[in-house]
Write a protein that holds these residues in place. Structure first.
Motif: not given
Length: 180
Positions: A127-129, A142-149, A170-180
């Motif tokens: 996302m972009f904020v 707090r929802c798991g997103y991180s700012k990128t460069a 500001q670009h932000m990203t969050k890795s997908v965690i796939k449930e097993m």
């Protein structure tokens, strides 16, 4: 909080969605904490922009409704733009009357889950904020997103309002965690 009912937006929703989005982004009423009114002037979206978005093949806009006294009230929306192995989250807002009640967190989780269902190869959300929206950036962190460069210029030519201060995205990203 009453349960939310989700569905895909359609052309008959455009008028109420334009009102919702502009209200959430450009006014300060009720419990609103997401307003950009002091940093961006003008509408966030118009009818044609929303119709154009709804007609894009790789875009889905979900609405969240709450049933009150047998009436459905449109309380939020969130958009997903699908790319190769990512989805960009945008057009995300909660009506100011319903803010600060945990609805945004539910809507975001719903969208992330829906994106993974639509695109099982999904590796990350992005996302972009607006960089001046530090409280919103902290919320997404707090929802798991991180700012990128990656920081981009404000899209003045996109007709989404005129900045009243110097703004960047500001670009932000969050890795997908796939449930097993």
């Amino acid at each position: 909080m009453q349960p939310l009912k989700y569905r895909l937006a359609n052309a008959s929703d455009v008028e109420s969605l334009v009102a919702l989005i502009n209200q959430a982004y450009r006014t300060t009423t009720g419990a609103s904490w997401t307003s950009e009114q002091d940093i961006v002037a003008g509408d966030r979206i118009n009818h044609q922009q929303l119709l154009d978005s709804l007609n894009q093949q790789n875009f889905s806009l979900f609405v969240a409704e709450m049933v009150e006294d047998l009436e459905s009230a449109l309380v939020a929306c969130i958009g997903l733009t699908f790319q190769q192995n990512a989805v960009e989250i945008g057009t995300f807002c909660v009506h100011s009357r319903w803010q600060n009640q945990g609805i945004g967190k539910h809507v975001l989780k719903y969208a992330e889950k829906k994106a993974l269902e639509e695109l099982p190869s999904l590796t990350h959300y992005e996302m972009f904020v607006l960089d001046a929206r530090t409280e919103l950036i902290q919320y997404y962190e707090r929802c798991g997103y991180s700012k990128t460069a990656c920081v981009e210029s404000y899209p003045i030519d996109a007709n989404v309002g005129q900045p009243l201060i110097d703004l960047k995205l500001q670009h932000m990203t969050k890795s997908v965690i796939k449930e097993m």
